[in-house]
Design a protein around this motif. Structure first.
Motif, PDB file in Angstrom:
ATOM      1  N   MET A   1      38.656  40.331  40.194  1.00 32.17           N
ATOM      2  CA  MET A   1      38.181  39.062  40.717  1.00 32.17           C
ATOM      3  C   MET A   1      36.686  38.909  40.417  1.00 32.17           C
ATOM      4  O   MET A   1      35.926  39.858  40.494  1.00 32.17           O
ATOM      5  N   ALA A   2      36.283  37.723  40.070  1.00 25.14           N
ATOM      6  CA  ALA A   2      34.896  37.453  39.686  1.00 25.14           C
ATOM      7  C   ALA A   2      33.990  37.349  40.913  1.00 25.14           C
ATOM      8  O   ALA A   2      34.356  36.751  41.915  1.00 25.14           O
ATOM      9  N   GLU A   3      32.814  37.929  40.787  1.00 24.41           N
ATOM     10  CA  GLU A   3      31.795  37.812  41.832  1.00 24.41           C
ATOM     11  C   GLU A   3      31.010  36.524  41.571  1.00 24.41           C
ATOM     12  O   GLU A   3      30.523  36.305  40.465  1.00 24.41           O
ATOM     13  N   PRO A   4      30.871  35.658  42.572  1.00 20.70           N
ATOM     14  CA  PRO A   4      30.142  34.404  42.349  1.00 20.70           C
ATOM     15  C   PRO A   4      28.630  34.623  42.263  1.00 20.70           C
ATOM     16  O   PRO A   4      28.066  35.411  43.013  1.00 20.70           O
ATOM     17  N   ILE A   5      28.013  33.929  41.328  1.00 29.78           N
ATOM     18  CA  ILE A   5      26.555  33.892  41.202  1.00 29.78           C
ATOM     19  C   ILE A   5      26.159  32.427  41.374  1.00 29.78           C
ATOM     20  O   ILE A   5      26.463  31.597  40.515  1.00 29.78           O
ATOM     21  N   GLU A   6      25.519  32.133  42.491  1.00 31.70           N
ATOM     22  CA  GLU A   6      25.162  30.746  42.803  1.00 31.70           C
ATOM     23  C   GLU A   6      23.823  30.380  42.178  1.00 31.70           C
ATOM     24  O   GLU A   6      22.857  31.129  42.303  1.00 31.70           O
ATOM     25  N   ILE A   7      23.798  29.239  41.494  1.00 31.24           N
ATOM     26  CA  ILE A   7      22.550  28.753  40.910  1.00 31.24           C
ATOM     27  C   ILE A   7      22.210  27.393  41.513  1.00 31.24           C
ATOM     28  O   ILE A   7      23.091  26.651  41.918  1.00 31.24           O
ATOM     29  N   GLN A   8      20.921  27.099  41.565  1.00 29.72           N
ATOM     30  CA  GLN A   8      20.437  25.835  42.120  1.00 29.72           C
ATOM     31  C   GLN A   8      20.010  24.861  41.027  1.00 29.72           C
ATOM     32  O   GLN A   8      19.566  23.758  41.325  1.00 29.72           O
ATOM     33  N   THR A   9      20.113  25.296  39.783  1.00 33.22           N
ATOM     34  CA  THR A   9      19.691  24.508  38.629  1.00 33.22           C
ATOM     35  C   THR A   9      20.921  24.140  37.794  1.00 33.22           C
ATOM     36  O   THR A   9      21.998  24.685  38.014  1.00 33.22           O
ATOM     37  N   PRO A  10      20.783  23.240  36.815  1.00 30.79           N
ATOM     38  CA  PRO A  10      21.948  22.856  35.999  1.00 30.79           C
ATOM     39  C   PRO A  10      22.523  24.007  35.163  1.00 30.79           C
ATOM     40  O   PRO A  10      23.698  23.998  34.822  1.00 30.79           O
ATOM     41  N   PHE A  11      21.687  25.001  34.818  1.00 30.53           N
ATOM     42  CA  PHE A  11      22.150  26.135  34.017  1.00 30.53           C
ATOM     43  C   PHE A  11      21.285  27.351  34.299  1.00 30.53           C
ATOM     44  O   PHE A  11      20.224  27.250  34.915  1.00 30.53           O
ATOM     45  N   GLY A  56      31.100  27.400  36.371  1.00 31.52           N
ATOM     46  CA  GLY A  56      32.439  27.619  35.823  1.00 31.52           C
ATOM     47  C   GLY A  56      32.477  28.692  34.754  1.00 31.52           C
ATOM     48  O   GLY A  56      33.534  29.277  34.491  1.00 31.52           O
ATOM     49  N   ASP A  57      31.337  28.990  34.120  1.00 32.39           N
ATOM     50  CA  ASP A  57      31.295  30.023  33.088  1.00 32.39           C
ATOM     51  C   ASP A  57      31.458  31.407  33.727  1.00 32.39           C
ATOM     52  O   ASP A  57      30.983  31.653  34.836  1.00 32.39           O
ATOM     53  N   GLN A  58      32.130  32.308  32.989  1.00 29.87           N
ATOM     54  CA  GLN A  58      32.311  33.683  33.445  1.00 29.87           C
ATOM     55  C   GLN A  58      31.633  34.638  32.479  1.00 29.87           C
ATOM     56  O   GLN A  58      31.725  34.471  31.261  1.00 29.87           O
ATOM     57  N   VAL A  59      30.993  35.661  33.039  1.00 24.37           N
ATOM     58  CA  VAL A  59      30.321  36.690  32.256  1.00 24.37           C
ATOM     59  C   VAL A  59      30.940  38.034  32.615  1.00 24.37           C
ATOM     60  O   VAL A  59      31.125  38.340  33.796  1.00 24.37           O
ATOM     61  N   THR A  60      31.259  38.829  31.595  1.00 22.87           N
ATOM     62  CA  THR A  60      31.838  40.153  31.792  1.00 22.87           C
ATOM     63  C   THR A  60      30.945  41.182  31.124  1.00 22.87           C
ATOM     64  O   THR A  60      30.534  41.006  29.983  1.00 22.87           O
ATOM     65  N   CYS A  61      30.671  42.267  31.868  1.00 21.72           N
ATOM     66  CA  CYS A  61      29.866  43.360  31.315  1.00 21.72           C
ATOM     67  C   CYS A  61      30.116  44.614  32.141  1.00 21.72           C
ATOM     68  O   CYS A  61      30.044  44.573  33.375  1.00 21.72           O
ATOM     69  N   GLY A  62      30.407  45.715  31.461  1.00 26.30           N
ATOM     70  CA  GLY A  62      30.558  46.986  32.147  1.00 26.30           C
ATOM     71  C   GLY A  62      31.593  46.996  33.259  1.00 26.30           C
ATOM     72  O   GLY A  62      31.405  47.635  34.283  1.00 26.30           O
ATOM     73  N   GLY A  63      32.679  46.264  33.071  1.00 27.54           N
ATOM     74  CA  GLY A  63      33.729  46.246  34.069  1.00 27.54           C
ATOM     75  C   GLY A  63      33.498  45.268  35.212  1.00 27.54           C
ATOM     76  O   GLY A  63      34.323  45.144  36.114  1.00 27.54           O
ATOM     77  N   HIS A  64      32.377  44.582  35.197  1.00 27.50           N
ATOM     78  CA  HIS A  64      32.071  43.586  36.226  1.00 27.50           C
ATOM     79  C   HIS A  64      32.294  42.178  35.657  1.00 27.50           C
ATOM     80  O   HIS A  64      32.073  41.947  34.466  1.00 27.50           O
ATOM     81  N   ILE A  65      32.687  41.262  36.537  1.00 24.16           N
ATOM     82  CA  ILE A  65      32.863  39.866  36.143  1.00 24.16           C
ATOM     83  C   ILE A  65      32.107  39.001  37.129  1.00 24.16           C
ATOM     84  O   ILE A  65      32.223  39.177  38.348  1.00 24.16           O
ATOM     85  N   TRP A  66      31.290  38.091  36.601  1.00 19.79           N
ATOM     86  CA  TRP A  66      30.528  37.160  37.428  1.00 19.79           C
ATOM     87  C   TRP A  66      30.909  35.748  37.017  1.00 19.79           C
ATOM     88  O   TRP A  66      31.120  35.480  35.848  1.00 19.79           O
ATOM     89  N   GLN A  67      30.960  34.855  38.001  1.00 19.46           N
ATOM     90  CA  GLN A  67      31.236  33.443  37.722  1.00 19.46           C
ATOM     91  C   GLN A  67      30.096  32.617  38.262  1.00 19.46           C
ATOM     92  O   GLN A  67      29.678  32.763  39.414  1.00 19.46           O
ATOM     93  N   VAL A  68      29.580  31.722  37.416  1.00 22.34           N
ATOM     94  CA  VAL A  68      28.492  30.837  37.795  1.00 22.34           C
ATOM     95  C   VAL A  68      29.048  29.733  38.679  1.00 22.34           C
ATOM     96  O   VAL A  68      30.031  29.079  38.311  1.00 22.34           O
ATOM     97  N   ILE A  69      28.418  29.541  39.843  1.00 24.90           N
ATOM     98  CA  ILE A  69      28.834  28.477  40.754  1.00 24.90           C
ATOM     99  C   ILE A  69      27.603  27.704  41.231  1.00 24.90           C
ATOM    100  O   ILE A  69      26.473  28.155  41.092  1.00 24.90           O
ATOM    101  N   THR A  70      27.846  26.533  41.820  1.00 25.73           N
ATOM    102  CA  THR A  70      26.771  25.769  42.461  1.00 25.73           C
ATOM    103  C   THR A  70      27.064  25.721  43.950  1.00 25.73           C
ATOM    104  O   THR A  70      28.202  25.934  44.374  1.00 25.73           O
ATOM    105  N   PRO A  71      26.035  25.411  44.764  1.00 23.56           N
ATOM    106  CA  PRO A  71      26.263  25.390  46.222  1.00 23.56           C
ATOM    107  C   PRO A  71      27.213  24.284  46.644  1.00 23.56           C
ATOM    108  O   PRO A  71      27.452  23.341  45.974  1.00 23.56           O
TER     109      PRO A  71
END
Length: 71
Positions: A1-11, A56-71
Motif C-alpha cells: 500500500m502506498a504511503e501518502p505524501i501531502e503537498i500544498q503546491t501544484p507539483f 495521483g502520481d506514485q513513486v517507488t524506491c527500495g521497496g517503498h511506495i509513495w503517492q502524491v496527494i493534496t489536502p
C-alpha cells in the motif's frame, strides 16, 4: 500500500519528494538513486531528478511506495 505524501503546491519535484519522504538522509543519496535507475514513477524508471510530480502520481524506491496527494 502506498504511503501518502501531502503537498500544498501544484507539483513537487522527484528529488524533493524523496527527501521529504525520508528515503535518503541526503540529497546526494536521492540524486544517486535516481540517476542509477532505482526510482520508478508510475511504474516506469525515471532518471530525471527534476521530474514534476502531481497529485495521483506514485513513486517507488527500495521497496517503498509513495503517492502524491493534496489536502
Amino acid at each position: 500500500m502506498a504511503e501518502p505524501i501531502e503537498i500544498q503546491t501544484p507539483f513537487i519535484k522527484l528529488e524533493q519528494l524523496l527527501k521529504l519522504a525520508g528515503a535518503f538522509p541526503t540529497g546526494g543519496g536521492c540524486k544517486e538513486a535516481i540517476q542509477s535507475g532505482q526510482v520508478q514513477v508510475n511504474g516506469a524508471v525515471c532518471l530525471l531528478r527534476g521530474k514534476k510530480l502531481h497529485p495521483g502520481d506514485q513513486v517507488t524506491c527500495g521497496g517503498h511506495i509513495w503517492q502524491v496527494i493534496t489536502p
